[in-house]
Scaffold this motif. Structure first.
Motif, short mmCIF file in Angstrom:
data_model
loop_
_atom_site.label_atom_id
_atom_site.label_comp_id
_atom_site.label_asym_id
_atom_site.label_seq_id
_atom_site.Cartn_x
_atom_site.Cartn_y
_atom_site.Cartn_z
N SER A 8 0.85 -1.19 0.00
CA SER A 8 0.00 0.00 0.00
C SER A 8 0.88 1.24 0.00
CB SER A 8 -0.93 0.00 1.21
OG SER A 8 -0.19 -0.06 2.41
N THR A 9 0.27 2.38 -0.29
CA THR A 9 1.00 3.64 -0.31
C THR A 9 0.07 4.77 0.06
OG1 THR A 9 2.51 5.02 -1.62
CG2 THR A 9 0.56 4.18 -2.76
N HIS A 10 0.63 5.89 0.38
CA HIS A 10 -0.11 7.15 0.44
C HIS A 10 0.86 8.28 0.22
CE1 HIS A 10 0.96 7.07 4.79
NE2 HIS A 10 0.80 8.38 4.75
N VAL A 11 0.30 9.45 -0.13
CA VAL A 11 1.11 10.62 -0.45
C VAL A 11 0.69 11.75 0.49
CG1 VAL A 11 1.83 12.23 -2.26
CG2 VAL A 11 1.18 9.88 -2.87
N LEU A 12 1.70 12.32 1.17
CA LEU A 12 1.46 13.43 2.08
C LEU A 12 2.17 14.67 1.57
CD1 LEU A 12 2.00 11.46 5.40
CD2 LEU A 12 -0.17 12.14 4.36
N ASP A 13 1.45 15.77 1.50
CA ASP A 13 1.98 17.05 1.07
C ASP A 13 2.56 17.73 2.32
OD1 ASP A 13 2.31 19.76 0.47
OD2 ASP A 13 0.55 19.84 -0.83
N ALA A 20 -2.16 14.40 -0.13
CA ALA A 20 -2.11 14.85 -1.53
C ALA A 20 -3.12 14.04 -2.34
CB ALA A 20 -0.70 14.69 -2.09
N ALA A 21 -4.24 14.66 -2.65
CA ALA A 21 -5.29 14.00 -3.43
C ALA A 21 -5.06 14.21 -4.92
CB ALA A 21 -6.65 14.56 -3.03
N GLY A 22 -5.41 13.21 -5.71
CA GLY A 22 -5.36 13.33 -7.16
C GLY A 22 -4.01 13.04 -7.78
N VAL A 23 -3.10 12.40 -7.04
CA VAL A 23 -1.79 12.05 -7.58
C VAL A 23 -1.86 10.68 -8.23
CG1 VAL A 23 0.64 11.60 -7.03
CG2 VAL A 23 -0.60 13.44 -5.85
N VAL A 42 -5.10 6.45 -8.54
CA VAL A 42 -5.05 7.87 -8.21
C VAL A 42 -5.38 8.01 -6.72
CG1 VAL A 42 -6.07 10.15 -8.65
CG2 VAL A 42 -5.70 8.56 -10.54
N THR A 43 -4.62 8.85 -6.03
CA THR A 43 -4.87 9.02 -4.60
C THR A 43 -6.20 9.73 -4.36
OG1 THR A 43 -3.59 11.08 -4.53
CG2 THR A 43 -2.41 9.03 -3.98
N ASN A 44 -6.86 9.32 -3.27
CA ASN A 44 -8.14 9.89 -2.90
C ASN A 44 -7.94 11.09 -1.96
OD1 ASN A 44 -7.61 8.76 -0.35
ND2 ASN A 44 -8.85 6.94 -0.78
N SER A 45 -9.00 11.57 -1.35
CA SER A 45 -8.92 12.75 -0.49
C SER A 45 -8.06 12.53 0.74
CB SER A 45 -10.31 13.21 -0.08
OG SER A 45 -10.95 12.20 0.69
N ASP A 46 -7.79 11.28 1.09
CA ASP A 46 -6.92 10.95 2.22
C ASP A 46 -5.48 10.71 1.76
OD1 ASP A 46 -6.54 10.53 4.99
OD2 ASP A 46 -6.65 8.35 4.71
#
Length: 119
Positions: A8-13, A20-23, A42-46
């Motif tokens: 799994s992954t996630h993107v933090l601004d 970071a949503a929409g990446v 594509v990343t979601n709102s979280d």
């Protein structure tokens, strides 16, 4: 927990202090000179993908790349360079323990990024 590995992954601004949503995120398996695209999301709102990139129990040993298309995300950042300094961030990593879950987050700003292996 045998057979429970996944990816799994996630993107933090880190500049704005928010997910970071929409990446767009692309997962590739690398075998020698061969590269096979396994999934695009594509990343979601979280800042996360809606589903794991590799479901639990399906992770195999090998080399993978996660590619994050961050330029579009940062193109709306008022103080960032235009075009954005960072375009595509690619992380290459190796999975050796197929019993463990791999969580690969990307912490990113318009000018830098970092990552780590989570669980």
């Amino acid at each position: 927990m045998t057979g429970q590995a996944g990816l799994s992954t996630h993107v933090l601004d880190t500049a704005r202090g928010c997910p970071a949503a929409g990446v767009e995120v692309e997962l590739v398996q690398v075998e020698g000179q061969q590269r096979s695209v396994l999934k695009t999301a594509v990343t979601n709102s979280d800042g996360r993908t809606d589903a794991p990139l590799i479901e639990r129990g399906m992770l195999e040993q090998g080399t993978y790349e996660l590619t994050f298309h961050v330029a579009d995300y940062f193109s709306t950042f008022e103080s960032a360079a235009q075009p954005p300094f960072l375009d595509i961030v690619t992380l290459r990593f190796t999975v050796s323990d197929t019993r463990a879950h791999y969580h690969i987050p990307l912490l990113v700003s318009p000018w830098s990024y970092s990552t780590y292996r989570g669980s």
